[in-house]
Scaffold this motif. Structure first.
Motif, PDB file in Angstrom:
ATOM      1  N   GLN A   1      91.583   9.362  66.479  1.00 16.06           N
ATOM      2  CA  GLN A   1      91.495   8.688  65.193  1.00 16.06           C
ATOM      3  C   GLN A   1      92.445   7.490  65.123  1.00 16.06           C
ATOM      4  OE1 GLN A   1      89.444   9.538  62.166  1.00 16.06           O
ATOM      5  NE2 GLN A   1      88.429  10.192  64.066  1.00 16.06           N
ATOM      6  N   THR A   2      91.973   6.416  64.496  1.00 14.61           N
ATOM      7  CA  THR A   2      92.830   5.248  64.318  1.00 14.61           C
ATOM      8  C   THR A   2      93.958   5.530  63.326  1.00 14.61           C
ATOM      9  OG1 THR A   2      91.225   4.420  62.698  1.00 14.61           O
ATOM     10  CG2 THR A   2      91.069   3.555  64.944  1.00 14.61           C
ATOM     11  N   LEU A   3      93.756   6.496  62.460  1.00 11.76           N
ATOM     12  CA  LEU A   3      94.848   6.974  61.605  1.00 11.76           C
ATOM     13  C   LEU A   3      95.660   7.970  62.424  1.00 11.76           C
ATOM     14  CD1 LEU A   3      96.033   6.989  58.641  1.00 11.76           C
ATOM     15  CD2 LEU A   3      94.729   9.101  58.330  1.00 11.76           C
ATOM     16  N   LYS A   4      96.891   7.627  62.717  1.00 10.15           N
ATOM     17  CA  LYS A   4      97.701   8.452  63.628  1.00 10.15           C
ATOM     18  C   LYS A   4      98.527   9.524  62.912  1.00 10.15           C
ATOM     19  CE  LYS A   4      96.212   6.098  67.092  1.00 10.15           C
ATOM     20  NZ  LYS A   4      95.137   6.706  67.922  1.00 10.15           N
ATOM     21  N   GLU A   5      98.795   9.329  61.631  1.00 11.13           N
ATOM     22  CA  GLU A   5      99.663  10.264  60.899  1.00 11.13           C
ATOM     23  C   GLU A   5      98.858  11.473  60.427  1.00 11.13           C
ATOM     24  OE1 GLU A   5      99.134   7.121  60.167  1.00 11.13           O
ATOM     25  OE2 GLU A   5     101.006   6.009  59.962  1.00 11.13           O
ATOM     26  N   ILE A   6      98.408  12.247  61.391  1.00 15.16           N
ATOM     27  CA  ILE A   6      97.592  13.431  61.096  1.00 15.16           C
ATOM     28  C   ILE A   6      98.186  14.647  61.791  1.00 15.16           C
ATOM     29  CG2 ILE A   6      95.439  12.119  60.826  1.00 15.16           C
ATOM     30  CD1 ILE A   6      94.669  12.982  63.683  1.00 15.16           C
ATOM     31  N   GLU A   7      97.805  15.810  61.299  1.00 13.54           N
ATOM     32  CA  GLU A   7      98.024  17.038  62.044  1.00 13.54           C
ATOM     33  C   GLU A   7      96.672  17.735  62.171  1.00 13.54           C
ATOM     34  OE1 GLU A   7     100.622  19.860  60.180  1.00 13.54           O
ATOM     35  OE2 GLU A   7      99.465  19.951  58.313  1.00 13.54           O
ATOM     36  N   VAL A   8      96.453  18.359  63.329  1.00 14.83           N
ATOM     37  CA  VAL A   8      95.171  18.997  63.608  1.00 14.83           C
ATOM     38  C   VAL A   8      95.429  20.498  63.696  1.00 14.83           C
ATOM     39  CG1 VAL A   8      93.156  19.037  65.117  1.00 14.83           C
ATOM     40  CG2 VAL A   8      94.513  16.942  64.905  1.00 14.83           C
ATOM     41  N   ILE A   9      94.997  21.210  62.672  1.00 14.64           N
ATOM     42  CA  ILE A   9      95.262  22.642  62.577  1.00 14.64           C
ATOM     43  C   ILE A   9      94.053  23.392  63.128  1.00 14.64           C
ATOM     44  CG2 ILE A   9      95.764  24.547  61.008  1.00 14.64           C
ATOM     45  CD1 ILE A   9      96.982  22.433  59.108  1.00 14.64           C
ATOM     46  N   CYS A  10      94.218  23.933  64.332  1.00  9.94           N
ATOM     47  CA  CYS A  10      93.127  24.648  65.009  1.00  9.94           C
ATOM     48  C   CYS A  10      93.342  26.141  64.835  1.00  9.94           C
ATOM     49  CB  CYS A  10      93.111  24.289  66.492  1.00  9.94           C
ATOM     50  SG  CYS A  10      92.856  22.530  66.815  1.00  9.94           S
ATOM     51  N   ILE A  11      92.400  26.804  64.192  1.00  9.39           N
ATOM     52  CA  ILE A  11      92.493  28.244  63.980  1.00  9.39           C
ATOM     53  C   ILE A  11      91.457  28.925  64.845  1.00  9.39           C
ATOM     54  CG2 ILE A  11      92.425  30.134  62.326  1.00  9.39           C
ATOM     55  CD1 ILE A  11      92.737  26.701  60.940  1.00  9.39           C
ATOM     56  N   ASP A  12      91.922  29.550  65.923  1.00 14.04           N
ATOM     57  CA  ASP A  12      91.010  30.318  66.776  1.00 14.04           C
ATOM     58  C   ASP A  12      90.750  31.652  66.095  1.00 14.04           C
ATOM     59  OD1 ASP A  12      89.690  30.699  69.545  1.00 14.04           O
ATOM     60  OD2 ASP A  12      90.869  32.520  69.245  1.00 14.04           O
ATOM     61  N   ASP A  13      89.504  31.839  65.684  1.00 13.27           N
ATOM     62  CA  ASP A  13      89.135  32.993  64.858  1.00 13.27           C
ATOM     63  C   ASP A  13      88.630  34.145  65.721  1.00 13.27           C
ATOM     64  OD1 ASP A  13      88.814  34.226  62.327  1.00 13.27           O
ATOM     65  OD2 ASP A  13      86.678  33.716  62.309  1.00 13.27           O
ATOM     66  N   GLY A  14      89.456  34.537  66.701  1.00 11.47           N
ATOM     67  CA  GLY A  14      89.094  35.673  67.556  1.00 11.47           C
ATOM     68  C   GLY A  14      88.039  35.351  68.594  1.00 11.47           C
ATOM     69  N   SER A  15      88.060  34.135  69.139  1.00 11.65           N
ATOM     70  CA  SER A  15      87.067  33.757  70.155  1.00 11.65           C
ATOM     71  C   SER A  15      87.147  34.668  71.375  1.00 11.65           C
ATOM     72  CB  SER A  15      87.287  32.311  70.602  1.00 11.65           C
ATOM     73  OG  SER A  15      87.036  31.410  69.556  1.00 11.65           O
ATOM     74  N   THR A  16      85.979  34.917  71.969  1.00 10.46           N
ATOM     75  CA  THR A  16      85.916  35.740  73.191  1.00 10.46           C
ATOM     76  C   THR A  16      85.519  34.896  74.402  1.00 10.46           C
ATOM     77  OG1 THR A  16      83.629  36.343  72.653  1.00 10.46           O
ATOM     78  CG2 THR A  16      85.359  37.855  71.924  1.00 10.46           C
ATOM     79  N   ASP A  17      85.361  33.588  74.211  1.00 14.65           N
ATOM     80  CA  ASP A  17      85.037  32.697  75.338  1.00 14.65           C
ATOM     81  C   ASP A  17      86.294  31.904  75.718  1.00 14.65           C
ATOM     82  OD1 ASP A  17      85.325  30.884  73.303  1.00 14.65           O
ATOM     83  OD2 ASP A  17      83.352  29.957  73.518  1.00 14.65           O
ATOM     84  N   ASN A  18      86.136  30.713  76.248  1.00 15.35           N
ATOM     85  CA  ASN A  18      87.275  29.912  76.710  1.00 15.35           C
ATOM     86  C   ASN A  18      87.804  28.931  75.668  1.00 15.35           C
ATOM     87  OD1 ASN A  18      87.532  30.929  79.417  1.00 15.35           O
ATOM     88  ND2 ASN A  18      85.613  29.877  79.895  1.00 15.35           N
ATOM     89  N   SER A  19      87.445  29.113  74.423  1.00 12.34           N
ATOM     90  CA  SER A  19      87.868  28.169  73.388  1.00 12.34           C
ATOM     91  C   SER A  19      89.385  28.045  73.314  1.00 12.34           C
ATOM     92  CB  SER A  19      87.321  28.600  72.020  1.00 12.34           C
ATOM     93  OG  SER A  19      85.916  28.472  71.976  1.00 12.34           O
ATOM     94  N   LEU A  20      90.084  29.158  73.304  1.00 11.44           N
ATOM     95  CA  LEU A  20      91.543  29.122  73.194  1.00 11.44           C
ATOM     96  C   LEU A  20      92.174  28.450  74.412  1.00 11.44           C
ATOM     97  CD1 LEU A  20      93.974  29.858  71.485  1.00 11.44           C
ATOM     98  CD2 LEU A  20      93.984  32.127  72.549  1.00 11.44           C
ATOM     99  N   LYS A  21      91.614  28.712  75.574  1.00 14.91           N
ATOM    100  CA  LYS A  21      92.103  28.092  76.807  1.00 14.91           C
ATOM    101  C   LYS A  21      91.943  26.570  76.736  1.00 14.91           C
ATOM    102  CE  LYS A  21      91.544  28.473  81.844  1.00 14.91           C
ATOM    103  NZ  LYS A  21      90.764  29.117  82.928  1.00 14.91           N
TER     104      LYS A  21
END
Length: 331
Positions: free
Chosen positions: A29-49
């Motif tokens: 994003q061109t707006l740099k002052e962000i935080e990206v909150i990723c909530i892994d909701d119990g994934s069983t694939d490679n999402s968390l990796k």
């Protein structure tokens, strides 16, 4: 530490095939002052990796037991620190200047909510553009038409201050966005529209958009809760015409879905509830001298539905098959 302008909440569940494209679009994003909150909701694939591959300090990774998208978003709301809140689904992607445009609009107009256009993507060259079709600054409590705005949360930003006490209903699996958005409207003063096509939404036939039977009753429940919100805010009389029309169209939309014939018990329950709700809405509309105002295609669908549900389903399925075989926009 630099002020966080937007917290972007991303619920993630088994999205290994789409996650990298989504994350790249958010982190670039061109707006740099962000935080990206990723909530892994119990994934069983490679999402968390995949999430842990990224070393960008703006990414905050949280893990929890599977509880659904509303549960994950509520978790994100608890930890978000930004001035505004945005939502991105982990299997979509956004244009690189989306949040810069929305944030600039919000600051310029002192907006509580800012909305952009959506590109619905069916395949590489098959898409359509959805716009809310209003321009400028709108005062919430003096504009009935704002109640017609689609409740999708991912093509909007919300001032954190107005949603501090609002949560997604974790007991509703379909219609939870519209319910959440309706609550935010009554906490807001100003809503604005940014006329840019910034959010890219993938419409997949195996996605949650093609709902299971269990979700159908949830959608009806969400609309009844929306009425409760209107009553609590002493606004039902103001919005009831729009509310009743929208609810009736939703009942029509539900009937256009395939109801699995091998789930007879829930099929019967759905038809019972649909019949009761339809009867009530029609009575309310008649009492208040409200007409449905359908376009020609929906008018014929409605007439067939009232005549015979089985014939209606065959008619809808034929239309649906034809619709998916034709490219809506080819550029």
């Amino acid at each position: 530490m630099e002020r966080i302008k937007i917290s972007i909440i991303m619920p993630i569940y088994n999205l290994e095939n789409y996650l990298e494209k989504c994350l790249e679009s958010v982190l670039n994003q061109t707006l740099k002052e962000i935080e990206v909150i990723c909530i892994d909701d119990g994934s069983t694939d490679n999402s968390l990796k995949i999430l842990r591959k990224y070393k960008d300090e703006r990414i905050k990774i949280f893990t929890k037991e599977n509880g659904g998208v509303s549960s994950a978003r509520n978790y994100g709301l608890k930890v978000a620190r930004g001035e505004y809140i945005g939502f991105v689904d982990g299997d979509d992607f956004i244009e690189v200047d989306m949040y810069q445009k929305l944030y600039r609009n919000a600051i310029t107009n002192k907006s509580d909510i800012v909305i952009c256009n959506i590109k619905y993507i069916f395949s590489e060259n098959n898409y359509k553009i959805f716009s809310e079709n209003f321009l400028g600054v709108k005062k919430i409590k003096t504009n009935k038409e704002l109640f017609n705005i689609k409740g999708y949360v991912w093509n909007k930003i919300f001032k954190k201050q107005i949603i501090n006490e609002i949560k997604f209903d974790e007991n509703i699996k379909w219609g939870e966005d519209q319910l959440f958005f309706t609550e935010t409207l009554f906490k807001s003063d100003i809503i604005t529209f940014e006329n840019s096509i910034s959010y890219n939404y993938y419409q997949r036939q195996n996605s949650s958009t093609f709902v299971s039977n269990e979700k159908i009753l949830d959608l009806i429940k969400s609309y009844k809760k929306i009425k409760d919100i209107l009553l609590e805010n002493k606004s039902y009389d103001i919005f009831k015409e729009i509310y009743l029309r929208n609810f009736l169209k939703i009942l029509l939309f539900i009937n256009s879905r395939n109801i699995k014939i091998n789930e007879k018990k829930i099929q019967n329950e759905i038809q019972r509830v649909l019949s009761l709700e339809k009867k009530y809405i029609l009575m309310e509309m008649k009492k208040n001298n409200i007409t449905l105002k359908l376009n020609l295609k929906d008018f014929f669908k409605w007439k067939i539905l009232l005549y015979n549900f089985d014939i209606f389903l065959k008619f809808i399925n034929k239309l649906k098959n034809r619709w998916y075989s034709v490219k809506m926009i080819n550029r």
